[in-house]
Design an enzyme around this catalytic site. Structure first.
Site, mmCIF file in Angstrom:
data_model
loop_
_atom_site.group_PDB
_atom_site.id
_atom_site.type_symbol
_atom_site.label_atom_id
_atom_site.label_comp_id
_atom_site.label_asym_id
_atom_site.label_seq_id
_atom_site.Cartn_x
_atom_site.Cartn_y
_atom_site.Cartn_z
ATOM 1 N N HIS A 64 0.880 -1.175 0.000
ATOM 2 C CA HIS A 64 0.000 0.000 0.000
ATOM 3 C C HIS A 64 0.915 1.223 0.000
ATOM 4 O O HIS A 64 1.554 1.509 1.008
ATOM 5 C CB HIS A 64 -0.868 0.037 1.267
ATOM 6 C CG HIS A 64 -1.726 -1.182 1.462
ATOM 7 N ND1 HIS A 64 -3.061 -1.217 1.117
ATOM 8 C CD2 HIS A 64 -1.455 -2.397 1.984
ATOM 9 C CE1 HIS A 64 -3.572 -2.399 1.424
ATOM 10 N NE2 HIS A 64 -2.611 -3.141 1.952
ATOM 11 N N ASN A 96 -6.675 0.812 -2.072
ATOM 12 C CA ASN A 96 -7.394 1.567 -1.030
ATOM 13 C C ASN A 96 -6.749 2.927 -0.756
ATOM 14 O O ASN A 96 -6.425 3.273 0.369
ATOM 15 C CB ASN A 96 -7.516 0.741 0.262
ATOM 16 C CG ASN A 96 -6.178 0.305 0.825
ATOM 17 O OD1 ASN A 96 -5.195 0.214 0.102
ATOM 18 N ND2 ASN A 96 -6.136 0.030 2.118
ATOM 19 N N ASP A 305 2.404 -7.033 2.590
ATOM 20 C CA ASP A 305 1.307 -6.186 3.069
ATOM 21 C C ASP A 305 1.865 -4.908 3.700
ATOM 22 O O ASP A 305 1.452 -4.497 4.787
ATOM 23 C CB ASP A 305 0.384 -6.915 4.045
ATOM 24 C CG ASP A 305 -0.915 -6.139 4.284
ATOM 25 O OD1 ASP A 305 -1.147 -5.127 3.583
ATOM 26 O OD2 ASP A 305 -1.684 -6.528 5.174
HETATM 27 O O1 DOR Z 1 -3.686 -3.944 8.350
HETATM 28 C C1 DOR Z 1 -4.046 -3.599 7.243
HETATM 29 N N1 DOR Z 1 -3.699 -2.403 6.725
HETATM 30 N N2 DOR Z 1 -4.810 -4.431 6.526
HETATM 31 C C2 DOR Z 1 -5.418 -4.019 5.401
HETATM 32 O O2 DOR Z 1 -6.206 -4.770 4.856
HETATM 33 C C3 DOR Z 1 -5.210 -2.667 4.862
HETATM 34 C C4 DOR Z 1 -3.949 -2.106 5.363
HETATM 35 C C5 DOR Z 1 -3.838 -0.618 5.132
HETATM 36 O O3 DOR Z 1 -4.055 -0.198 4.000
HETATM 37 O O4 DOR Z 1 -3.550 0.108 6.072
#
Ligand code: DOR
Length: 446
Positions: A64, A96, A305
């Site tokens: 992200h 997102n 992630d």
């Molecule tokens: O812990 C998380 N952070 N899980 C997610 O699904 C999104 C992510 C975020 O974009 O901060």
């Protein structure tokens, strides 16, 4: 006559389709042009990789990078800088953002922002919503898109696709492998009261095992009904594993370095909300089950992630704190440390961090050290010991949950399409990342 290359990597131990063994690698025009004993060859640039392992460039299929909308946490430049410093040569970036990446215009905007700013190669996910579910089949085929991502339960940002009817519509509207964040939205809403103010140890009680298990069971059934390939992101529970093992014909599995390394309650006691993420870090029985799944071949890829939030945001009181932690820069060394500790083989590491991604998503010309493939390499010193420190983190958030940990096994060079972009933990060239291409959506050449 001896051959001439743009780049020659000599004397390294290379991970090729033949196994892991000493081999020189010749690069021409950004692609691998020769592999073997290239003793008499000449090159514009030669790298002596004696004592080092030359691995296929690491592809992180879950990051992200927050741009547009949350550049105070990260942007495409800082995130990709962290990536190459950590040995990562290519990333799949998540939708997102703000606005979320749910339209053709949003995808084109991200691609325009990435050009000449990202240090590594990239592709972007399209986010699924009830409004665009029927149009995803078109959106997933746009250049630079790695596929569709659906949040089945809410997490950071506004994206949500929780109603079974909408999930099925999305699954039926397209053909590429669809990726899901699998937590059950109704159960999350019903259990909100279980969050204890000021105590992030309650995070995995709220977002419990059943929240993940029930969601994964349902989405696997829906994908089977739709005849659609599915990728379940960051699987965290022992209970999901038999369901996934029974769906190997169409479903694939990701887990993360943090779920393989940290465990509750210790991580929350030590790191507080800095250990808070979705789906959560859970007790050690899940971590052990995930390791078994890694070694039994049930896990297909490990993604970081990478989900940075600022210290200011993380220092609020739980549950007013955002979920997520950075990881793109630490993925390689954390996993190489596990390799050194005997928890998985180097061959398994290579498959989980490069070949697996290419296989699952059909990335054109990446994921292996083979003739004609892109010259993407993560050069690793398997014996190097070094302490991970917050001060080394290039991500705008400036922290890592692994601060203070000494790891053995470090990326010492990142090479993308024949250009060395990181050497000895420093950037050596400015970003010239390019959009990845995918075999299912190849465009006619102009
Ligand atoms: O812990 C998380 N952070 N899980 C997610 O699904 C999104 C992510 C975020 O974009 O901060």
């Amino acid at each position: 006559m001896s051959e001439t290359f743009d780049l020659l990597i000599r004397n390294g131990i290379a991970a090729t389709p033949n196994g892991i063994a000493e081999a020189d690698i010749g690069v021409r025009g950004g692609r691998i042009a020769a592999i073997g004993a290239l003793g008499s060859a000449k090159a514009v640039e030669t790298i002596d990789a004696k004592g080092l392992h030359v691995l296929p460039g690491i592809i992180d299929t879950q990051v992200h990078f927050r741009e547009p909308g949350n550049e105070h946490k990260e942007d495409l430049e800082t995130g990709s800088r962290a990536a190459v410093l950590g040995g990562v040569t290519a990333v799949f970036e998540m939708p997102n953002t703000n606005p979320p990446t749910t339209t053709r215009a949003a995808i084109e905007d991200k691609l325009a922002r990435a050009k000449n700013r990202m240090h590594c190669d990239y592709a972007f996910y399209v986010g699924a919503t009830p409004a665009n579910a029927g149009a995803l089949g078109e959106l997933e085929r746009l250049p630079g898109v790695c596929g569709v991502k659906a949040f089945l339960g809410s997490s950071t940002g506004t994206l949500l696709l929780s109603h079974p009817h909408d999930i099925l519509t999305a699954l039926k509207s397209g053909t590429r492998r669809m990726s899901v964040h699998s937590e059950d939205e109704d159960r999350l809403n019903a259990r909100k009261d279980l969050r204890v103010t000021g105590d992030p140890r309650s995070h995995p009680l709220w977002r419990d095992v059943e929240t993940a298990r029930a969601s994964t069971e349902r989405v696997l059934n829906l994908a089977r009904e739709a005849g659609r390939r599915l990728h379940v992101l960051h699987v965290t529970t022992e209970e999901e594993l038999p369901l996934l093992a029974a769906a190997r014909d169409y479903a694939t599995v990701e887990t993360t370095p943090q779920h393989l390394t940290l465990a509750a309650p210790e991580c929350y006691e030590r790191l507080g909300t800095y250990a808070q993420m979705n789906p959560p870090i859970r007790e050690s029985r899940h971590r052990e089950a995930l390791w078994k799944a890694v070694n039994e071949g049930l896990v297909d890829v490990i993604g970081s992630d990478h989900a940075p939030h600022t210290r200011g945001e993380k220092d609020k009181t739980y549950p007013d704190t955002p979920s997520g932690m950075p990881g793109v820069q630490t993925l390689a060394t954390i996993l190489l440390d596990h390799v050194n500790a005997g928890r998985m083989s180097l061959e398994r590491f290579v498959d989980l961090t490069s070949a697996g991604a290419a296989r699952l998503f059909g990335i054109a010309g990446k994921g292996r050290i083979a003739l004609g493939f892109d010259a993407d390499f993560t050069v690793v010193d398997l014996k190097k010991k070094r302490r991970i420190e917050n001060s080394w983190i290039a991500s705008r958030c400036g922290w890592t949950p692994f601060d203070g940990m000494e790891t053995t096994g470090w990326p010492v060079m990142t090479i993308i399409r024949g250009r060395t972009v990181m050497r000895d933990h420093a950037l050596t060239a400015a970003g010239q990342g390019e959009a990845m291409r995918f075999i299912e959506t190849l465009q006619p050449s102009p």
